[in-house]
Design a protein around this motif. Sequence first.
Motif, short mmCIF file in Angstrom:
data_model
loop_
_atom_site.label_atom_id
_atom_site.label_comp_id
_atom_site.label_asym_id
_atom_site.label_seq_id
_atom_site.Cartn_x
_atom_site.Cartn_y
_atom_site.Cartn_z
N VAL A 123 31.91 64.96 57.52
CA VAL A 123 32.64 64.58 56.31
C VAL A 123 33.26 65.83 55.66
N ASP A 124 34.52 65.72 55.23
CA ASP A 124 35.19 66.80 54.51
C ASP A 124 34.78 66.72 53.04
N GLY A 125 33.62 67.26 52.73
CA GLY A 125 33.09 67.15 51.39
C GLY A 125 33.96 67.81 50.34
N GLN A 126 34.46 69.00 50.62
CA GLN A 126 35.30 69.70 49.66
C GLN A 126 36.59 68.94 49.40
N GLY A 127 37.21 68.47 50.47
CA GLY A 127 38.47 67.75 50.34
C GLY A 127 38.33 66.45 49.56
N TRP A 128 37.30 65.68 49.88
CA TRP A 128 37.11 64.41 49.19
C TRP A 128 36.68 64.60 47.76
N THR A 129 35.91 65.65 47.46
CA THR A 129 35.52 65.92 46.08
C THR A 129 36.75 66.24 45.24
N ARG A 130 37.66 67.06 45.78
CA ARG A 130 38.91 67.35 45.06
C ARG A 130 39.72 66.08 44.84
N THR A 131 39.85 65.28 45.89
CA THR A 131 40.66 64.06 45.80
C THR A 131 40.11 63.08 44.78
N LEU A 132 38.80 62.90 44.79
CA LEU A 132 38.18 61.88 43.95
C LEU A 132 37.92 62.32 42.51
N LEU A 133 37.67 63.62 42.29
CA LEU A 133 37.25 64.08 40.98
C LEU A 133 38.20 65.07 40.31
N ASP A 134 38.96 65.81 41.08
CA ASP A 134 39.73 66.91 40.51
C ASP A 134 41.23 66.81 40.78
N THR A 135 41.74 65.60 40.95
CA THR A 135 43.17 65.41 41.18
C THR A 135 43.69 64.36 40.21
#
Length: 307
Positions: A175-187
């Motif tokens: 899982v791309d944890g960093q990528g999905w965290t940015r997409t879901l929480l910081d975009t």
Amino acid sequence: MLRAAPAVTVLCHVRPDADTIGSGLALALALDAIGVEVEVAFPGPWPLPEALGSLPGAKLIVEPGDLVGHPVAVAMDCASSERLGDLAAILTAAETGIVVDHHASNRGFGDIDLIDPAADCTAELVLGILDEADMPVDRDIATCLFAGLVTDTGSFRWARPNSHLLAARLLETGVDGQGWTRTLLDTHQFGWLTMVSGALQSAVLVPEAFGGSGLVYAVVDHSCSRTIDWDEAESVIDLVRTVGDADVAVVFKESAPHEWTVSMRARSHTDLVPLARSQGGGGHPHAAGFSASGPADEVIEKFLTAV
């Protein structure tokens, strides 16, 4: 029940977030992989946020009007049947209705209820189901579960120890944890800045509320929220809750003229469930909400009276 079913309908809640959609898609992908016919849906009229529509398995989501309504139906992350809107009838009509949820206010409304308030998210319970049913968890399924886990724990800011262990397991699948965290929480969209500015200017501190523990509340009216996707307003509560002068933070969000969703958060000892239930809502002791109708000043006054 799930492994034996020839077909399953997975139902997510209104105004879908990453936990309801991620949990629903994870279960749907696992069932699809073993040959079970599956469909996923959530009630309208609000569309699926773009970030959630990019999760693996999103192709399994159908419009409510296209639902078949299979013999086994699963309500995912719904604290009450009201969270299913018109789709509650699908659960009721099923031969077996299953409820999978982690909200403390959930009193159970299925033929089979798996409700565990000790879980940080419903995704955690779905992972337990997959393990118990001996269904493999690949990267796509893990990605959907990670979406629910990372959002419902506030990027692990209020996660229990077990959630960190689950995150490690999911990340090990690729899982791309960093990528999905940015997409879901910081975009956010650019218009989000204007909306946040208006909301913060509306903030009011009520130090005497909740027995002196304090309340801070803010308002996102329809004029501020209509220029951006509805889900963008959900993030305001995470800003308001940082105020250290109050134990409870509340955001009133106007989705349509005189139609409100109210999000509540507690920093420490205040139990919000009784208050949420008194207003027709539910949730967790430290994170709850409800819906309301009427002009802003009347909705706020009614809430302050209840407090």
